[in-house]
Design an enzyme around this catalytic site. Structure first.
Site, PDB file in Angstrom:
ATOM      1  N   ARG A 123       0.824  -1.208   0.000  1.00  0.00           N
ATOM      2  CA  ARG A 123       0.000   0.000   0.000  1.00  0.00           C
ATOM      3  C   ARG A 123       0.864   1.267   0.000  1.00  0.00           C
ATOM      4  O   ARG A 123       0.509   2.258  -0.638  1.00  0.00           O
ATOM      5  CB  ARG A 123      -0.932  -0.009   1.220  1.00  0.00           C
ATOM      6  CG  ARG A 123      -1.937   1.122   1.206  1.00  0.00           C
ATOM      7  CD  ARG A 123      -3.108   0.832   2.123  1.00  0.00           C
ATOM      8  NE  ARG A 123      -4.141   1.838   2.011  1.00  0.00           N
ATOM      9  CZ  ARG A 123      -4.490   2.648   3.010  1.00  0.00           C
ATOM     10  NH1 ARG A 123      -3.890   2.542   4.184  1.00  0.00           N
ATOM     11  NH2 ARG A 123      -5.451   3.548   2.849  1.00  0.00           N
ATOM     12  N   HIS A 140       0.454   4.385  -2.599  1.00  0.00           N
ATOM     13  CA  HIS A 140       0.233   5.773  -2.178  1.00  0.00           C
ATOM     14  C   HIS A 140       1.415   6.657  -2.555  1.00  0.00           C
ATOM     15  O   HIS A 140       1.266   7.872  -2.694  1.00  0.00           O
ATOM     16  CB  HIS A 140      -0.053   5.844  -0.678  1.00  0.00           C
ATOM     17  CG  HIS A 140      -1.441   5.379  -0.337  1.00  0.00           C
ATOM     18  ND1 HIS A 140      -2.195   5.910   0.689  1.00  0.00           N
ATOM     19  CD2 HIS A 140      -2.227   4.423  -0.902  1.00  0.00           C
ATOM     20  CE1 HIS A 140      -3.384   5.298   0.741  1.00  0.00           C
ATOM     21  NE2 HIS A 140      -3.416   4.388  -0.213  1.00  0.00           N
ATOM     22  N   ASP A 141       2.586   6.047  -2.723  1.00  0.00           N
ATOM     23  CA  ASP A 141       3.737   6.810  -3.205  1.00  0.00           C
ATOM     24  C   ASP A 141       3.527   7.179  -4.676  1.00  0.00           C
ATOM     25  O   ASP A 141       3.618   8.343  -5.072  1.00  0.00           O
ATOM     26  CB  ASP A 141       5.019   5.971  -3.044  1.00  0.00           C
ATOM     27  CG  ASP A 141       6.260   6.760  -3.427  1.00  0.00           C
ATOM     28  OD1 ASP A 141       6.219   8.009  -3.349  1.00  0.00           O
ATOM     29  OD2 ASP A 141       7.285   6.137  -3.795  1.00  0.00           O
ATOM     30  N   ASP A 175       8.215   8.418  -6.048  1.00  0.00           N
ATOM     31  CA  ASP A 175       9.408   9.208  -5.732  1.00  0.00           C
ATOM     32  C   ASP A 175       9.708   9.225  -4.239  1.00  0.00           C
ATOM     33  O   ASP A 175      10.433  10.100  -3.755  1.00  0.00           O
ATOM     34  CB  ASP A 175       9.228  10.651  -6.230  1.00  0.00           C
ATOM     35  CG  ASP A 175       8.022  11.326  -5.579  1.00  0.00           C
ATOM     36  OD1 ASP A 175       7.309  10.666  -4.773  1.00  0.00           O
ATOM     37  OD2 ASP A 175       7.771  12.507  -5.857  1.00  0.00           O
ATOM     38  N   ASN A 227      -4.115   8.706   4.381  1.00  0.00           N
ATOM     39  CA  ASN A 227      -2.861   8.204   4.963  1.00  0.00           C
ATOM     40  C   ASN A 227      -2.862   8.224   6.488  1.00  0.00           C
ATOM     41  O   ASN A 227      -2.311   7.315   7.128  1.00  0.00           O
ATOM     42  CB  ASN A 227      -1.674   9.054   4.476  1.00  0.00           C
ATOM     43  CG  ASN A 227      -1.407   8.862   2.985  1.00  0.00           C
ATOM     44  OD1 ASN A 227      -1.903   7.906   2.385  1.00  0.00           O
ATOM     45  ND2 ASN A 227      -0.633   9.757   2.395  1.00  0.00           N
ATOM     46  N   HIS A 280      -6.373  -5.974  -2.414  1.00  0.00           N
ATOM     47  CA  HIS A 280      -7.174  -6.099  -1.189  1.00  0.00           C
ATOM     48  C   HIS A 280      -7.424  -7.560  -0.817  1.00  0.00           C
ATOM     49  O   HIS A 280      -8.145  -7.841   0.133  1.00  0.00           O
ATOM     50  CB  HIS A 280      -8.484  -5.315  -1.333  1.00  0.00           C
ATOM     51  CG  HIS A 280      -8.272  -3.825  -1.384  1.00  0.00           C
ATOM     52  ND1 HIS A 280      -9.267  -2.924  -1.639  1.00  0.00           N
ATOM     53  CD2 HIS A 280      -7.150  -3.079  -1.207  1.00  0.00           C
ATOM     54  CE1 HIS A 280      -8.779  -1.692  -1.614  1.00  0.00           C
ATOM     55  NE2 HIS A 280      -7.486  -1.761  -1.362  1.00  0.00           N
ATOM     56  N   ASP A 335     -10.330  -9.482   2.628  1.00  0.00           N
ATOM     57  CA  ASP A 335     -10.631 -10.837   2.143  1.00  0.00           C
ATOM     58  C   ASP A 335     -10.700 -11.728   3.382  1.00  0.00           C
ATOM     59  O   ASP A 335      -9.672 -12.171   3.890  1.00  0.00           O
ATOM     60  CB  ASP A 335      -9.526 -11.296   1.179  1.00  0.00           C
ATOM     61  CG  ASP A 335      -9.564 -12.791   0.890  1.00  0.00           C
ATOM     62  OD1 ASP A 335     -10.534 -13.474   1.308  1.00  0.00           O
ATOM     63  OD2 ASP A 335      -8.620 -13.288   0.244  1.00  0.00           O
TER      64      ASP A 335
HETATM   65  C1  HEM Z   1     -10.039   2.063  -5.916  1.00  0.00           C
HETATM   66  C2  HEM Z   1      -8.883   2.283  -5.374  1.00  0.00           C
HETATM   67  C3  HEM Z   1      -8.575   2.020  -3.952  1.00  0.00           C
HETATM   68  C4  HEM Z   1      -9.226   2.427  -2.835  1.00  0.00           C
HETATM   69  C5  HEM Z   1     -10.447   3.317  -2.747  1.00  0.00           C
HETATM   70  C6  HEM Z   1      -8.529   1.856  -1.705  1.00  0.00           C
HETATM   71  C7  HEM Z   1      -8.876   2.048  -0.391  1.00  0.00           C
HETATM   72  C8  HEM Z   1      -8.315   1.391   0.668  1.00  0.00           C
HETATM   73  C9  HEM Z   1      -8.731   1.518   2.037  1.00  0.00           C
HETATM   74  C10 HEM Z   1      -9.837   2.442   2.533  1.00  0.00           C
HETATM   75  C11 HEM Z   1      -7.986   0.679   2.777  1.00  0.00           C
HETATM   76  C12 HEM Z   1      -8.083   0.464   4.288  1.00  0.00           C
HETATM   77  C13 HEM Z   1      -7.266   1.531   4.994  1.00  0.00           C
HETATM   78  C14 HEM Z   1      -7.662   1.719   6.435  1.00  0.00           C
HETATM   79  O1  HEM Z   1      -8.792   1.425   6.778  1.00  0.00           O
HETATM   80  O2  HEM Z   1      -6.823   2.214   7.210  1.00  0.00           O
HETATM   81  C15 HEM Z   1      -7.072   0.023   1.895  1.00  0.00           C
HETATM   82  C16 HEM Z   1      -6.154  -0.924   2.284  1.00  0.00           C
HETATM   83  C17 HEM Z   1      -5.229  -1.475   1.438  1.00  0.00           C
HETATM   84  N1  HEM Z   1      -5.033  -1.139   0.121  1.00  0.00           N
HETATM   85 FE1  HEM Z   1      -6.272  -0.070  -1.027  1.00  0.00          FE
HETATM   86  N2  HEM Z   1      -7.486   1.129  -2.151  1.00  0.00           N
HETATM   87  C18 HEM Z   1      -7.459   1.199  -3.514  1.00  0.00           C
HETATM   88  C19 HEM Z   1      -6.529   0.642  -4.354  1.00  0.00           C
HETATM   89  C20 HEM Z   1      -5.406  -0.039  -3.931  1.00  0.00           C
HETATM   90  C21 HEM Z   1      -4.288  -0.378  -4.761  1.00  0.00           C
HETATM   91  C22 HEM Z   1      -4.158   0.016  -6.230  1.00  0.00           C
HETATM   92  C23 HEM Z   1      -3.393  -1.047  -3.977  1.00  0.00           C
HETATM   93  C24 HEM Z   1      -2.042  -1.599  -4.328  1.00  0.00           C
HETATM   94  C25 HEM Z   1      -1.538  -1.653  -5.519  1.00  0.00           C
HETATM   95  C26 HEM Z   1      -3.981  -1.143  -2.661  1.00  0.00           C
HETATM   96  C27 HEM Z   1      -3.428  -1.807  -1.610  1.00  0.00           C
HETATM   97  C28 HEM Z   1      -3.999  -1.887  -0.351  1.00  0.00           C
HETATM   98  C29 HEM Z   1      -3.522  -2.775   0.688  1.00  0.00           C
HETATM   99  C30 HEM Z   1      -2.430  -3.818   0.558  1.00  0.00           C
HETATM  100  C31 HEM Z   1      -4.292  -2.504   1.819  1.00  0.00           C
HETATM  101  C32 HEM Z   1      -4.159  -3.132   3.211  1.00  0.00           C
HETATM  102  C33 HEM Z   1      -3.179  -2.314   4.044  1.00  0.00           C
HETATM  103  C34 HEM Z   1      -2.985  -2.810   5.461  1.00  0.00           C
HETATM  104  O3  HEM Z   1      -3.393  -3.905   5.821  1.00  0.00           O
HETATM  105  O4  HEM Z   1      -2.394  -2.050   6.230  1.00  0.00           O
HETATM  106  N3  HEM Z   1      -5.180  -0.487  -2.662  1.00  0.00           N
HETATM  107  N4  HEM Z   1      -7.289   0.475   0.620  1.00  0.00           N
END
Ligand code: HEM
Length: 337
Positions: free
Chosen positions: A72, A76-77, A84, A104, A203, A255
């Site tokens: 993640r 976000h980077d 960068d 973030n 996810h 998941d």
């Molecule tokens: C439609 C685009 C996306 C949205 C709206 C989104 C949103 C989110 C949100 C809300 C979370 C939970 C954060 C929290 O509750 O603190 C999350 C977790 C995560 N996202 Fe996304 N995300 C998106 C795309 C992506 C992409 C493109 C990646 C990687 C290439 C990614 C990787 C992850 C990962 C691995 C987590 C789990 C992080 C953890 O367990 O700490 N996400 N995302």
């Protein structure tokens, strides 16, 4: 999900946006891509990749969620000023970092792992491997170590001397945006709807906070999921973790079947209407999401196609470099003095 009456105008809006942003996105990609190569550190730091792999191996053994954290961070980077290392910068008297951006703050984790890897890299070849490359390589290793695909990571990124809190607030997608808004954010970065659906497959690992899935579980979860005991029990469990108010930082996996394994089960949960985030379920249930729904179906049936599209999209996302150039930071948290 959006109302039927909206679908026609949203379609037109989307088509226009795709044309305009697609052209923009492609030109950004074309301009930046050329700088990265697979052999960039072959002479200057031949052990760079094994060092990152070893540290990631330890980190993921320690806690599989570390894989999700690093993946993640790389995303976000890359979405803010290009890949960068800007996401890693701390606030100082002269620089405002991105860590307090809405998507973030209280959410990104894993910065200590980046420090750990960077210390090892600096010990081996000081001032050579950028923090942005570190993240790109570590994200690939993270995926691989929890069962996902391997891909070669083009390298040669530089670390920014600036960050942008403003762009971080604008460019990083948020979980309550609709499909059109999400697609347009990816297109503006040169990434297609297919890249988006594949990348959101990330996810399949990691956790989300109650704050981010409350609207979903008290919103249309019951409508998108099937009225059977399994779905009802899952919804009840989510609601017990995440009440209508309070407990914002309680977490649940995106998941729930295999939260520590990079597989295609996440897409199956979308077919069942059980996506945890509104944005996840939008890929399948949005009334304008024909293409994205087809991709969700394909990925749920064929893990190899998912892996192939995911790896390709990760390389594409990693190719968004910052045209401003930069430096190789010694400490990923601060620009060099
Ligand atoms: C439609 C685009 C996306 C949205 C709206 C989104 C949103 C989110 C949100 C809300 C979370 C939970 C954060 C929290 O509750 O603190 C999350 C977790 C995560 N996202 Fe996304 N995300 C998106 C795309 C992506 C992409 C493109 C990646 C990687 C290439 C990614 C990787 C992850 C990962 C691995 C987590 C789990 C992080 C953890 O367990 O700490 N996400 N995302």
């Amino acid at each position: 999900m959006e109302g039927v009456s909206l679908s026609k105008s949203l379609f037109l809006e989307l088509a226009v946006m795709i044309c305009v942003l697609g052209v923009l996105g492609r030109s950004v990609m074309a301009q930046d891509k050329s700088k990265l190569t697979l052999d960039y550190y072959d002479k200057s730091c031949p052990n760079a990749q094994p060092i990152v792999r070893k540290e990631m191996d330890c980190a993921v053994r320690e806690n599989p969620r570390n894989a999700a954290a690093i993946l993640r961070l790389h995303f976000h980077d890359c979405f803010v000023q290009g890949c960068d290392g800007s996401v890693l910068l701390e606030d100082t008297a002269t620089l405002t970092g991105e860590k307090t951006a809405s998507q973030n703050v209280n959410s990104l984790i894993g910065f200590h792992l980046v420090d750990r890897i960077k210390t090892q890299l600096e010990g081996e070849c000081p001032g050579v491997v950028s923090c942005a490359d570190l993240l790109a390589i570590a994200a690939r290793d993270a995926v691989l170590l929890v069962g996902g695909p391997y891909w070669d990571v083009p390298v040669g990124r530089l670390d920014s001397k600036t960050a942008s809190l403003e762009l971080a607030n604008i460019d990083i997608p948020n979980p309550n945006q609709n499909l059109v808004a999400l697609i347009s954010k990816f297109i503006s970065k040169g990434l297609s709807p297919q890249d988006m659906v594949a990348l959101v497959g990330s996810h399949t690992i990691g956790m989300a906070r109650c704050l981010n899935f409350r609207d979903r579980i008290y919103g249309d979860f019951a409508a998108t999921s099937q009225p059977n005991l399994g779905s009802l029990a899952y919804l009840n469990k989510l609601q017990s973790i995440c009440p209508e108010s309070g407990h914002d930082s309680k977490i649940s996996p995106m998941d729930y079947v295999s939260p520590n394994v990079f597989d295609n089960v996440f897409f199956e949960s979308l077919l069942k209407g059980e996506g945890l985030l509104n944005s996840d379920q939008e890929m399948y249930s949005s009334l304008v999401g024909f293409e994205t729904a087809d991709l969700v179906k394909t990925y749920s049936m064929d893990p190899l196609i998912f892996f192939k599209h995911f790896s390709d999209a990760m390389v594409k996302m990693g190719n968004i470099t910052n045209p401003e150039g930069g430096e190789v930071r010694t400490n990923c948290r601060y620009v060099n003095t």
